[in-house]
Design an enzyme around this catalytic site. Structure first.
Site, short mmCIF file in Angstrom:
data_model
loop_
_atom_site.label_atom_id
_atom_site.label_comp_id
_atom_site.label_asym_id
_atom_site.label_seq_id
_atom_site.Cartn_x
_atom_site.Cartn_y
_atom_site.Cartn_z
N CYS A 64 0.84 -1.20 0.00
CA CYS A 64 0.00 0.00 0.00
C CYS A 64 0.87 1.24 0.00
O CYS A 64 0.37 2.34 0.16
CB CYS A 64 -0.92 -0.01 1.21
SG CYS A 64 -0.08 0.24 2.77
N CYS A 67 4.88 1.67 3.91
CA CYS A 67 6.24 1.61 4.46
C CYS A 67 7.13 2.68 3.84
O CYS A 67 7.97 3.26 4.52
CB CYS A 67 6.83 0.22 4.31
SG CYS A 67 6.01 -1.00 5.38
N CYS A 175 4.19 -7.17 5.14
CA CYS A 175 3.87 -7.88 3.89
C CYS A 175 5.11 -8.55 3.32
O CYS A 175 5.09 -9.73 2.97
CB CYS A 175 3.28 -6.91 2.87
SG CYS A 175 1.61 -6.37 3.28
N CYS A 224 3.29 -2.78 10.41
CA CYS A 224 2.31 -2.40 9.40
C CYS A 224 1.87 -0.98 9.68
O CYS A 224 0.83 -0.75 10.25
CB CYS A 224 1.13 -3.37 9.41
SG CYS A 224 0.01 -3.20 8.02
N HIS A 270 3.87 -3.65 25.86
CA HIS A 270 3.13 -3.49 27.11
C HIS A 270 3.99 -2.97 28.25
O HIS A 270 3.54 -2.16 29.07
CB HIS A 270 2.54 -4.86 27.47
CG HIS A 270 1.80 -4.89 28.76
ND1 HIS A 270 0.63 -4.19 28.98
CD2 HIS A 270 2.06 -5.57 29.92
CE1 HIS A 270 0.20 -4.44 30.21
NE2 HIS A 270 1.04 -5.26 30.80
N CYS A 273 4.33 0.76 28.17
CA CYS A 273 3.14 1.50 27.74
C CYS A 273 2.84 2.62 28.73
O CYS A 273 2.88 2.41 29.95
CB CYS A 273 1.94 0.55 27.66
SG CYS A 273 0.41 1.40 27.21
N CYS A 293 -6.12 1.69 30.93
CA CYS A 293 -5.54 0.56 30.20
C CYS A 293 -6.53 0.04 29.15
O CYS A 293 -7.74 -0.03 29.39
CB CYS A 293 -5.19 -0.56 31.17
SG CYS A 293 -4.61 -2.05 30.35
N CYS A 299 -6.35 -4.73 23.48
CA CYS A 299 -4.94 -4.38 23.26
C CYS A 299 -4.05 -5.62 23.23
O CYS A 299 -4.12 -6.48 24.11
CB CYS A 299 -4.47 -3.44 24.36
SG CYS A 299 -2.82 -2.80 24.05
N CYS A 308 8.07 0.18 20.29
CA CYS A 308 7.19 1.33 20.02
C CYS A 308 7.00 2.24 21.24
O CYS A 308 6.98 3.46 21.11
CB CYS A 308 5.81 0.87 19.58
SG CYS A 308 5.78 -0.06 18.06
N CYS A 320 0.42 4.13 19.22
CA CYS A 320 -0.97 3.68 19.18
C CYS A 320 -1.70 3.75 20.52
O CYS A 320 -2.75 4.39 20.64
CB CYS A 320 -1.03 2.27 18.60
SG CYS A 320 -0.35 2.18 16.92
N CYS A 327 -3.08 -1.70 20.84
CA CYS A 327 -2.00 -2.22 19.99
C CYS A 327 -2.55 -3.43 19.23
O CYS A 327 -3.24 -4.27 19.80
CB CYS A 327 -0.82 -2.64 20.87
SG CYS A 327 0.47 -3.57 20.00
N CYS A 330 1.16 -5.46 15.11
CA CYS A 330 1.38 -5.55 13.66
C CYS A 330 2.78 -6.00 13.30
O CYS A 330 3.07 -6.23 12.13
CB CYS A 330 1.04 -4.22 12.99
SG CYS A 330 2.15 -2.87 13.44
#
Lengths: 383, 596
Positions: A64, A67, A175, A224, A270, A273, A293, A299, A308, A320, A327, A330
């Protein structure tokens, strides 16, 4: 991040990443595993050293362009810094290059300055490039690969030509790494037969390279989309010679071909987070738009091996769960199947989410602990 | 007759082939638009939790994921029966979220994808015939718009100043989106009944700061008229004629100052928008401003038969003045950018979603029932590789895209259609002027001017959404009743940067997705022929155009068909969107697919 690892980062704070001899570097990375090793030194990665030109051939399969979009969001280094400072020649990238395929009466016309098909042929012939693949590769229908054609070739054929001459192959995004969303379970999956470069979902021997009989090491940068730092810092480390392909890969990559430094096997989203405090107190949002949470909103952060929560996204402004979205893990090889249903808590579908128990025992233990933790919280709250 | 094929047409999203027949005079006589990929996408939504659609359909496109997320969320609001209750502040957040993405997407298209074609050496050769003026114009074009890793005659060309400056701005806009949506692309915040994140006062200040930084870029590079003055005299002009006159007068001032000195630089007042507005068009540049030459982009990419084309807009961005809720089935009057059909003769009509049909006559699918409304259609894809053949010509099947039609008419969608539907003065004025002077109202120039103008208009609205309309103490979501999805249906009509985007969902007695469908902008624009043999918009707009730069002024060179590049990219194609597949009715499962 464990306390031990934090201390190690602290100890290494004063170490010059670029001056470190390779053995020490390897040892440090091996020890750090779940840390932000490369991140700590990303400024140095782009410091003004002279490098020989590195050619990149970036191919787009079934994707798509998310990336590539993400890559353009990179910072420290950003894409321009990375290209300039690391002396990278982005020789072929369908979304960015000046050229396009031009055929006159079915024959390739003009020269590689205007014709992308001739350019790609020349690049492949010259060899000596890093091949980056974004997007998955259809093997279907019936092994023909004809569900994706570019120029007058199937994408499968293009990979067959480009992969053998590459110095290294990096599969960017879920992908290209595992088949991603195009290979999700459905009643047409057998017709499209989408593959990652080296993997098909969790299967390390199911990729298109195996199908084509090509034996080349592949670094997977799933997500992703993939985070621009994950792409650019991996690329930087390869170009700087800090990661030798293929000899260093067994130490640097996890069982799914991901650099452990960004996808720590012993660490999940996690753990860092920003909503973790609510989890620990057993306070959960049951409707979107709150601040607690997100476990009950499905999540999957306890199952997602990525940095992340520390690195964050888009100039580190957010990520996210910070913005109230659960989350969806991905970065995991079974995405999206292992994350669905996205808004339903995962404990009732088993802790393994379809992953291979032998290869992810650590994940299983971590996940089991999380689920146990939730139950413990409920017990405490008397629910 | 010479066959000229551009494959791949790069600098778009996805993989597109543009195949043309060209006569000895270099005029395109026939064309075929082929989407080269089959993704099998929406089938994965079936039998799943409907809510997943808002996140997973974002993976249809990494360039405009937010439009898919919101079209899907609109369909889900409808499915769960909460559209009339979605809190006003959630609607404002969705507007901000989409507005930022539309601006980022347009900026990317204008500078990174489309602009580099202006640095094609064909222009150097044409402009060189004009002496110092031509050379100065070429210097500006290559100096502003050259892409990275570019060579002409073996010499590396430095990356263009506007191109390179646009990348950090695009990044900044993505950061602003991430601030309220977690990350970009692949954001997490669209959710039925509201929005996942309640921006706080600090976020509003940051959003304003991002906005101001982007405005700095606009005033330095894009538009050198003060932003407010441009808005007041174009978008808010009292008539289309006044809007066009304002722009022409402004350009005239620049031309008078620059023609003698041959200085078309930014320092001389030529922003990228001014530069293109003056030099892109024969009518504006040569006839009205007296320039010695133009790129003649108003003479390529037009439609020769107004009865075979229309301009379609579903309408985008909620009108939040009425408080909570919106009508998901009737965008007209409920949106800041209204819905509508504008005919090939520029007459406005109301939009009616029941008039949409699709054909697979020239797509790689079997067809047993003929043209059907998407909610009852069927699609049976080829699984025999031998039948997937792009070389059979205009009477064969040659693409994975289907052919959507509105009352049997192919429709162009995108900024131009939106500006015409909302009767935006400048773009409407330009379209009327071209029409009156014997040009096609839609052409490469008007498409690009509409994209630029829409960017400005949304930027203007964005500041109001952020600083006036949004209340950080407001409500951001209402709970949804999951059981309400049982045997229910939802329709989400929205506008992606590239044009009208519709998602349709239905759920079975188990509350899970029974069917899901998306008809995307590039399905409309890149459409092949239908059962009646009528070509799609891109195909029509190629036919009759001269293939080389500036009306083939230097003779015919089949090997550098610049016009095909310009025309193809003027629609801002997104092929990944165009070729996702879905099952429509469930009746055809498991072996039938729908491509839209």
């Amino acid at each position: 991040m464990s306390t031990g690892t934090k201390n190690l980062v602290h100890i290494l704070d004063g170490v010059d990443f670029l001056k470190m001899d390779r053995r020490t570097f390897m040892k440090a990375v091996g020890l750090l595993g779940a840390t932000v090793m490369l991140d700590s030194y990303k400024a140095e990665i782009v410091s003004a050293l002279e490098f020989a030109e590195t050619k990149l051939v970036w191919l787009h399969g079934s994707e798509c362009t998310g990336c590539s979009e993400s890559l353009l969001n990179g910072g420290n280094p950003d894409i321009v810094q990375a290209l300039n400072k690391l002396n990278v020649n982005l020789a072929y990238h369908e979304t960015l290059l000046a050229q396009q395929g031009i055929f006159v009466d079915g024959k390739l016309a003009n020269t590689s300055e205007l014709n992308s098909e001739i350019l790609l042929e020349e690049l492949i012939k010259e060899g000596n490039y890093i091949l980056i693949v974004e997007g998955s590769i259809p093997n279907g229908p019936q092994g023909s690969g004809k569900y994706l054609m570019i120029g007058k070739k199937t994408f499968k054929e293009i990979i067959a030509e480009a992969a053998p001459n590459a110095n290294a192959i990096i599969a960017v995004g879920s992908c290209a790494a595992y088949g991603g969303i195009t290979s999700a379970d459905s009643d047409i999956a057998k017709d499209t037969d989408y593959r990652g470069v080296a993997f098909a979902k969790e299967n390390p021997k199911g990729g298109i390279l195996q199908e084509l009989g090509i034996d080349k090491p592949v670094i997977n940068i799933p997500g992703c989309p993939a985070h621009p730092d994950w792409i650019l810092l991996t690329l930087g480390a390869v170009i700087l010679g800090k990661i030798k392909v293929p000899e260093d890969l067994p130490v640097l990559l996890d069982n799914y071909g991901r650099p452990k430094v960004f996808y720590p096997p012993d660490h999940t989203v996690h753990e860092n987070c920003p909503r973790r405090g609510y989890y620990d107190r057993g306070e959960f949002d049951e409707q979107v738009g709150g601040e607690k949470c997100l476990w009950k909103l499905g999540c999957k952060a306890p199952y997602a091996h990525a940095d992340c929560a520390i690195r964050k996204w888009n100039g580190s402004v957010s990520f996210c769960t910070q913005a109230g979205g659960p989350c969806i893990a991905c970065v995991e090889p079974g995405f999206p199947d292992t994350s669905r249903p996205l808004y339903v808590e995962a404990e009732d579908k088993g802790v393994l989410l379809g992953a291979n128990i032998d290869t992810v025992s650590k994940v299983a233990i971590g996940a089991a602990a999380v689920v146990a933790g939730v139950h413990a919280v409920r017990r405490i709250k008397g629910e | 007759m010479v066959n000229v094929t551009v494959n791949p047409l790069t600098r778009i999203e996805g993989h597109l082939s543009v195949d043309t027949d060209v006569d000895a005079n270099g005029v395109i006589t026939d064309s075929r638009s082929s989407c080269l990929i089959f993704r099998g996408f929406e089938r994965i939504l079936q039998k799943q939790d409907p809510r997943d659609a808002a996140l997973l359909t974002q993976r249809i496109c990494g360039v405009c994921p937010i439009s898919h997320g919101l079209a899907s969320t609109n369909a889900l609001d409808d499915l769960y029966g909460v559209a009339d209750q979605v809190p006003k502040d959630a609607l404002v957040m969705r507007n901000i979220f989409q507005g930022l993405n539309t601006i980022a997407s347009h900026a990317t298209h204008i500078y990174v994808l489309w602009g580099p074609d202006l640095a094609n050496p064909a222009y150097r050769n044409v402009l060189a015939t004009l002496g110092d003026t031509g050379n100065a114009v070429w210097k500006e074009m290559v100096g502003r718009f050259a892409p990275i890793s570019y060579k002409i005659d073996g010499q590396s060309v430095p990356v263009g100043s506007s191109y390179i400056a646009a990348i950090p701005e695009k990044k900044r806009l993505q950061e602003a989106i991430a601030l309220i949506a977690g990350r970009m692309p692949g954001s997490v915040s669209p959710y039925p009944g509201g929005y996942t994140y309640k921006a706080n006062v600090g976020d509003i200040v940051k959003l304003s700061s991002y906005y101001l930084q982007v405005m700095d870029f606009v005033s330095k590079y894009t538009l050198q008229v003060p932003f407010d003055a441009w808005i007041a005299n174009t978008y808010k002009a009292s008539s289309p004629q006044k809007a066009v006159s304002f722009v022409v007068e402004h350009l005239k001032g620049l031309v008078d100052k620059s023609l003698t000195s041959n200085d078309f630089s930014r320092e001389a007042g030529w922003g990228d928008a001014e530069f293109y507005a003056a030099f892109g068009s024969e009518l504006v540049g040569e006839t009205l401003l007296g320039l010695p030459a133009s790129l003649k982009h108003d003479k390529i990419g037009g439609y020769s038969d107004p009865s075979k084309i229309a301009f379609l807009a579903y309408g985008g961005f909620y009108n939040t003045e009425n408080g909570d809720g919106y009508d998901p089935t009737s965008p007209e009057g409920d949106r800041f950018q209204t819905s509508g059909i504008v005919t090939g003769k520029l007459e406005y009509q109301k939009f009616d979603s029941s008039k949409i049909t699709e054909s697979v006559a020239h797509s790689f699918y079997d067809d047993s029932k003929g043209d059907l409304h998407p909610t009852v259609g069927e699609t049976i894809p080829f699984t025999d590789p031998a039948k997937i053949d792009y070389t059979g010509g205009s009477d064969s099947k040659y693409t994975w895209d289907k052919a959507p039609r509105y009352e049997g008419i192919p429709c162009e969608v995108g900024p131009l259609s939106r500006m015409l539907a909302m009767k935006e003065p400048l773009v409407t004025g330009l379209a009327l002027a071209f029409n009156e002077k014997g040009y096609s109202a839609a052409n490469v120039y008007t498409r690009m001017m509409a994209r630029i103008q829409e960017t400005v208009i949304i930027a203007n609205e964005l500041l109001k959404w952020v600083t006036v309309d949004y209340d950080p103490n407001g409500k951001i979501s209402v709970p949804i009743d999951l059981s309400a999805a049982k045997n229910s249906q939802g329709m989400g009509l929205w506008e992606a940067p590239r044009g009208a985007l519709g998602h349709w969902i239905s759920a079975g007695s188990d509350g899970k997705v029974a069917n899901y469908q998306a008809i995307v902008p590039s399905s409309w624009n890149m459409s092949p022929r239908d059962a009646a043999g009528v070509p799609g918009p891109l195909e029509q707009s190629l036919i009759g155009s001269k293939i080389n730069a500036v009306g083939n002024i230097l003779g015919v060179d089949y090997s550098n068909p610049v016009s095909i590049f310009h025309i193809g990219r003027s629609y801002d194609p997104c092929i990944s969107c165009a070729v996702h597949t879905i099952d429509l009715t469930g009746k055809n499962a498991p072996n039938t697919l729908r491509i839209v």
